[in-house]
Design a protein around this motif. Sequence first.
Motif, short mmCIF file in Angstrom:
data_model
loop_
_atom_site.label_atom_id
_atom_site.label_comp_id
_atom_site.label_asym_id
_atom_site.label_seq_id
_atom_site.Cartn_x
_atom_site.Cartn_y
_atom_site.Cartn_z
N LYS A 1 0.85 -1.19 0.00
CA LYS A 1 0.00 0.00 0.00
C LYS A 1 0.88 1.24 0.00
O LYS A 1 2.08 1.17 0.26
N ALA A 2 0.25 2.35 -0.30
CA ALA A 2 0.96 3.63 -0.36
C ALA A 2 0.11 4.69 0.32
O ALA A 2 -1.10 4.51 0.50
N GLY A 3 0.75 5.78 0.70
CA GLY A 3 0.02 6.87 1.33
C GLY A 3 0.63 8.21 1.00
O GLY A 3 1.83 8.32 0.75
N CYS A 4 -0.22 9.20 0.97
CA CYS A 4 0.21 10.58 0.70
C CYS A 4 0.24 11.35 2.01
O CYS A 4 -0.77 11.43 2.70
N TYR A 5 1.39 11.90 2.34
CA TYR A 5 1.46 12.66 3.58
C TYR A 5 1.11 14.13 3.39
O TYR A 5 1.24 14.92 4.32
N TYR A 6 0.59 14.47 2.23
CA TYR A 6 0.01 15.81 2.05
C TYR A 6 -1.49 15.77 2.33
O TYR A 6 -1.99 16.47 3.20
N CYS A 7 -2.21 14.90 1.62
CA CYS A 7 -3.67 14.84 1.79
C CYS A 7 -4.11 13.71 2.72
O CYS A 7 -5.29 13.55 2.99
N LEU A 8 -3.16 12.89 3.20
CA LEU A 8 -3.39 11.81 4.17
C LEU A 8 -4.20 10.65 3.61
O LEU A 8 -4.81 9.89 4.36
N SER A 9 -4.18 10.47 2.30
CA SER A 9 -4.87 9.35 1.66
C SER A 9 -4.01 8.09 1.72
O SER A 9 -2.79 8.16 1.62
N ILE A 10 -4.66 6.96 1.85
CA ILE A 10 -4.01 5.65 1.78
C ILE A 10 -4.67 4.89 0.64
O ILE A 10 -5.90 4.89 0.52
N PHE A 11 -3.86 4.27 -0.20
CA PHE A 11 -4.40 3.63 -1.41
C PHE A 11 -3.49 2.51 -1.88
O PHE A 11 -2.33 2.40 -1.47
#
Length: 79
Positions: free
Chosen positions: A22-32
Amino acid sequence: MDIKLASQYSINNREQIEVSEKAGCYYCLSIFAPKKICEYCDWGATVLCPKCGIDSVIGSNSGYPIDLETLKKLHQYWF
């Protein structure tokens, strides 16, 4: 977990993310799931977040936990 070193995994990270669960964005806090990623920069080497388009994505293969708590810590430090 060294927050200061985490950003190195958000640059030229396409290969690292492709082998992550999995991956995550530490700007918008999305996990995908990495398969949701379809945009890149740096001549295809750096992943862009499928939700916000920012290059602040890290994958689970980086060694950092991809969860909301970790992403919030990264966001607080880097933004």
